[in-house]
Design a protein around this motif. Structure first.
Motif, PDB file in Angstrom:
ATOM      1  N   ALA A  28     -18.258  38.869  43.853  1.00  0.00           N
ATOM      2  CA  ALA A  28     -17.400  39.059  42.673  1.00  0.00           C
ATOM      3  C   ALA A  28     -18.150  38.728  41.392  1.00  0.00           C
ATOM      4  O   ALA A  28     -18.089  39.488  40.415  1.00  0.00           O
ATOM      5  CB  ALA A  28     -16.151  38.188  42.801  1.00  0.00           C
ATOM      6  N   TRP A  29     -18.865  37.606  41.381  1.00  0.00           N
ATOM      7  CA  TRP A  29     -19.610  37.237  40.182  1.00  0.00           C
ATOM      8  C   TRP A  29     -20.763  38.216  39.920  1.00  0.00           C
ATOM      9  O   TRP A  29     -21.055  38.548  38.762  1.00  0.00           O
ATOM     10  CB  TRP A  29     -20.138  35.810  40.303  1.00  0.00           C
ATOM     11  CG  TRP A  29     -20.923  35.376  39.101  1.00  0.00           C
ATOM     12  CD1 TRP A  29     -22.249  35.106  39.041  1.00  0.00           C
ATOM     13  CD2 TRP A  29     -20.423  35.182  37.772  1.00  0.00           C
ATOM     14  NE1 TRP A  29     -22.621  34.751  37.758  1.00  0.00           N
ATOM     15  CE2 TRP A  29     -21.515  34.792  36.960  1.00  0.00           C
ATOM     16  CE3 TRP A  29     -19.156  35.308  37.190  1.00  0.00           C
ATOM     17  CZ2 TRP A  29     -21.376  34.520  35.605  1.00  0.00           C
ATOM     18  CZ3 TRP A  29     -19.022  35.036  35.824  1.00  0.00           C
ATOM     19  CH2 TRP A  29     -20.121  34.645  35.063  1.00  0.00           C
ATOM     20  N   PHE A  32     -19.203  41.348  38.484  1.00  0.00           N
ATOM     21  CA  PHE A  32     -18.740  41.080  37.125  1.00  0.00           C
ATOM     22  C   PHE A  32     -19.923  40.980  36.169  1.00  0.00           C
ATOM     23  O   PHE A  32     -19.890  41.489  35.039  1.00  0.00           O
ATOM     24  CB  PHE A  32     -17.936  39.778  37.097  1.00  0.00           C
ATOM     25  CG  PHE A  32     -17.458  39.397  35.722  1.00  0.00           C
ATOM     26  CD1 PHE A  32     -16.319  39.984  35.177  1.00  0.00           C
ATOM     27  CD2 PHE A  32     -18.133  38.452  34.971  1.00  0.00           C
ATOM     28  CE1 PHE A  32     -15.883  39.636  33.902  1.00  0.00           C
ATOM     29  CE2 PHE A  32     -17.706  38.099  33.701  1.00  0.00           C
ATOM     30  CZ  PHE A  32     -16.569  38.694  33.166  1.00  0.00           C
ATOM     31  N   PRO A 278     -13.036  40.497  40.378  1.00  0.00           N
ATOM     32  CA  PRO A 278     -13.467  40.818  39.008  1.00  0.00           C
ATOM     33  C   PRO A 278     -12.633  41.911  38.355  1.00  0.00           C
ATOM     34  O   PRO A 278     -12.513  41.929  37.120  1.00  0.00           O
ATOM     35  CB  PRO A 278     -14.928  41.255  39.182  1.00  0.00           C
ATOM     36  CG  PRO A 278     -15.066  41.616  40.610  1.00  0.00           C
ATOM     37  CD  PRO A 278     -14.108  40.769  41.360  1.00  0.00           C
ATOM     38  N   LEU A 281      -9.818  40.110  36.747  1.00  0.00           N
ATOM     39  CA  LEU A 281     -10.307  39.386  35.577  1.00  0.00           C
ATOM     40  C   LEU A 281     -10.619  40.339  34.430  1.00  0.00           C
ATOM     41  O   LEU A 281     -10.247  40.087  33.273  1.00  0.00           O
ATOM     42  CB  LEU A 281     -11.549  38.576  35.953  1.00  0.00           C
ATOM     43  CG  LEU A 281     -12.241  37.811  34.816  1.00  0.00           C
ATOM     44  CD1 LEU A 281     -11.291  36.793  34.207  1.00  0.00           C
ATOM     45  CD2 LEU A 281     -13.507  37.124  35.322  1.00  0.00           C
ATOM     46  N   LEU A 282     -11.293  41.439  34.724  1.00  0.00           N
ATOM     47  CA  LEU A 282     -11.678  42.395  33.686  1.00  0.00           C
ATOM     48  C   LEU A 282     -10.460  43.060  33.055  1.00  0.00           C
ATOM     49  O   LEU A 282     -10.442  43.300  31.838  1.00  0.00           O
ATOM     50  CB  LEU A 282     -12.606  43.452  34.276  1.00  0.00           C
ATOM     51  CG  LEU A 282     -14.058  43.008  34.502  1.00  0.00           C
ATOM     52  CD1 LEU A 282     -14.803  44.028  35.352  1.00  0.00           C
ATOM     53  CD2 LEU A 282     -14.768  42.799  33.168  1.00  0.00           C
ATOM     54  N   TRP A 334     -19.876  46.867  29.173  1.00  0.00           N
ATOM     55  CA  TRP A 334     -19.862  45.837  30.214  1.00  0.00           C
ATOM     56  C   TRP A 334     -18.698  46.080  31.181  1.00  0.00           C
ATOM     57  O   TRP A 334     -18.882  46.115  32.410  1.00  0.00           O
ATOM     58  CB  TRP A 334     -19.731  44.461  29.552  1.00  0.00           C
ATOM     59  CG  TRP A 334     -19.774  43.294  30.494  1.00  0.00           C
ATOM     60  CD1 TRP A 334     -19.571  43.308  31.851  1.00  0.00           C
ATOM     61  CD2 TRP A 334     -20.046  41.929  30.155  1.00  0.00           C
ATOM     62  NE1 TRP A 334     -19.689  42.039  32.366  1.00  0.00           N
ATOM     63  CE2 TRP A 334     -19.976  41.179  31.346  1.00  0.00           C
ATOM     64  CE3 TRP A 334     -20.307  41.287  28.949  1.00  0.00           C
ATOM     65  CZ2 TRP A 334     -20.172  39.804  31.369  1.00  0.00           C
ATOM     66  CZ3 TRP A 334     -20.512  39.917  28.972  1.00  0.00           C
ATOM     67  CH2 TRP A 334     -20.454  39.179  30.153  1.00  0.00           C
ATOM     68  N   ALA A 335     -17.498  46.253  30.627  1.00  0.00           N
ATOM     69  CA  ALA A 335     -16.313  46.449  31.462  1.00  0.00           C
ATOM     70  C   ALA A 335     -16.427  47.721  32.298  1.00  0.00           C
ATOM     71  O   ALA A 335     -16.079  47.736  33.492  1.00  0.00           O
ATOM     72  CB  ALA A 335     -15.065  46.497  30.586  1.00  0.00           C
ATOM     73  N   SER A 338     -19.013  47.259  35.233  1.00  0.00           N
ATOM     74  CA  SER A 338     -18.500  46.355  36.266  1.00  0.00           C
ATOM     75  C   SER A 338     -17.324  46.972  37.020  1.00  0.00           C
ATOM     76  O   SER A 338     -17.222  46.837  38.250  1.00  0.00           O
ATOM     77  CB  SER A 338     -18.080  45.024  35.636  1.00  0.00           C
ATOM     78  OG  SER A 338     -19.199  44.354  35.100  1.00  0.00           O
ATOM     79  N   LEU A 339     -16.432  47.643  36.315  1.00  0.00           N
ATOM     80  CA  LEU A 339     -15.278  48.259  36.979  1.00  0.00           C
ATOM     81  C   LEU A 339     -15.703  49.365  37.935  1.00  0.00           C
ATOM     82  O   LEU A 339     -15.132  49.507  39.032  1.00  0.00           O
ATOM     83  CB  LEU A 339     -14.304  48.801  35.934  1.00  0.00           C
ATOM     84  CG  LEU A 339     -13.474  47.754  35.176  1.00  0.00           C
ATOM     85  CD1 LEU A 339     -12.668  48.412  34.067  1.00  0.00           C
ATOM     86  CD2 LEU A 339     -12.547  47.008  36.144  1.00  0.00           C
ATOM     87  N   CYS A 342     -17.125  47.634  40.975  1.00  0.00           N
ATOM     88  CA  CYS A 342     -16.048  47.002  41.739  1.00  0.00           C
ATOM     89  C   CYS A 342     -15.242  48.050  42.512  1.00  0.00           C
ATOM     90  O   CYS A 342     -14.872  47.832  43.681  1.00  0.00           O
ATOM     91  CB  CYS A 342     -15.123  46.231  40.812  1.00  0.00           C
ATOM     92  SG  CYS A 342     -15.846  44.722  40.149  1.00  0.00           S
TER      93      CYS A 342
END
Length: 355
Positions: A28-29, A32, A278, A281-282, A334-335, A338-339, A342
């Motif tokens: 997850a980290w 993210f 993540p 969180l995102l 960034w989002a 990461s999305l 994920c």
């Protein structure tokens, strides 16, 4: 160990569960933080800066702003020294406005020729004043020593002194006028004119001397406060990048162990959980950013930096390099990165569990 969880002993199940949990958290980290690694690259900084920082209407030409921004990125990542950053910024200023670079280096808005004339005028004025005072003092002592019979000579001496004083005052007035003329001309031309031209300021800023050395340094160089903030960024970025890479390695090792000793279902579950955490969180961060990006920006900075150490003048070089639009675009990049990763992890996990 058995590949079938149903036949595994209680200790084996506990170990498997712990490895699965650790693997999911590390994954997850890593997912993210993958967006951070992408945003930290030279290509991302240049692309986002050229598109969202409005460098084409900035203090320096866009290509020079991009070069300084890259040096700032390297310094913030601990890959360049402060001297390299400062010299790079000064080089690009000197390339476009050499006299402005001289102002930054010398701390004086006057040109060399203006400083010489100013010094000469000041010295000449001082000499004239001393000469006038010396003549007056000498005359007074002479008047005190003469007898009453020589009063006519004393009156003549006083008349000469008065004439000398008038000449000195006239000369002093000429010197003051020359000095004022020199100051006005130096304010209306040379580095001041270049600053006015570079920033598109009204011409009155040059003729009225409304620009200070500290302002020039703020507009065209990185101040001590800005360099201090960038120094504070180094441990934050270095630690964040290192932790993302370390967690990615741990997650990969954990997935390999789970796949080899605990089967595909637990392997797939680790991928799903690692991708879902993540995402949640995102999504919260994205909603916050859309509702109040300035509040999110301030909250994130308050976690890592002391209050008052990361706010600067709107027209400073650091803010021109990285305005709010730059950080908003970086956050979106960034989002997005990461999305996507994920979503891929969740989809792969579901596929593995079903098959």
């Amino acid at each position: 160990m058995s590949r079938n969880n149903k036949n595994a002993s209680i200790p084996e199940r506990l170990i498997g569960g712990a490895v699965c949990a650790l693997t999911s958290l590390c994954l997850a980290w890593a997912l993210f933080g993958a967006g951070l690694l992408v945003c930290s690259t030279e290509e991302a900084t240049k692309a986002v800066g050229n598109s969202f920082s409005n460098w084409s209407n900035s203090t320096l030409p866009a290509e020079d702003m991009a070069a300084i921004a890259e040096e700032v990125r390297l310094y913030s990542m601990g890959q360049a020294s402060q001297d390299e950053l400062s010299s790079t910024a000064l080089e690009h200023v000197a390339k476009n406005y050499p006299e402005v670079a001289t102002v930054i280096e010398t701390g004086n808005l006057l040109t060399d020729s203006a400083r010489v004339l100013e010094a000469v005028n000041a010295q000449t004025s001082a000499s004239m004043i001393e000469e006038a005072l010396g003549t007056s003092s000498s005359t007074d002592s002479t008047n005190e020593s003469v007898d009453a019979d020589n009063s006519s000579d004393a009156d003549a001496a006083q008349e000469d002194t008065g004439a000398a004083q008038v000449d000195a005052d006239t000369t002093q007035g000429d010197a003051d006028s020359a000095s004022a003329s020199t100051t006005n001309s130096s304010s209306a031309s040379g580095p001041v004119a270049q600053v006015v031209e570079a920033l598109g300021l009204p011409s009155s800023y040059a003729s009225e001397g409304r620009i200070s050395v500290s302002q020039v340094k703020t507009w065209f160089s990185l101040t001590d406060d800005e360099l201090s903030h960038l120094s504070d960024c180094i441990p934050v970025f270095v630690t964040a990048q290192g932790s993302v890479i370390f967690c990615a390695i741990v997650a990969l090792a954990g997935l390999i162990w789970i796949g080899a000793f605990r089967g595909k279902r637990l392997f797939g579950l680790s991928l799903i959980v690692g991708g879902a955490v993540p995402v949640a969180l995102l999504l919260c961060v994205v909603v916050w950013a859309l509702a109040n990006f300035e509040g999110l920006f301030a909250a994130m900075h308050s976690l890592f930096f002391n209050a008052g150490t990361w706010t600067f003048d709107y027209d400073s070089l650091l803010i021109k390099l990285f305005p709010e639009a730059f950080w908003a675009a970086m956050a979106a990049l960034w989002a997005a990165v990461s999305l996507v990763l994920c979503a891929a992890s969740i989809a792969l996990g579901r596929f593995i569990r079903k098959h």
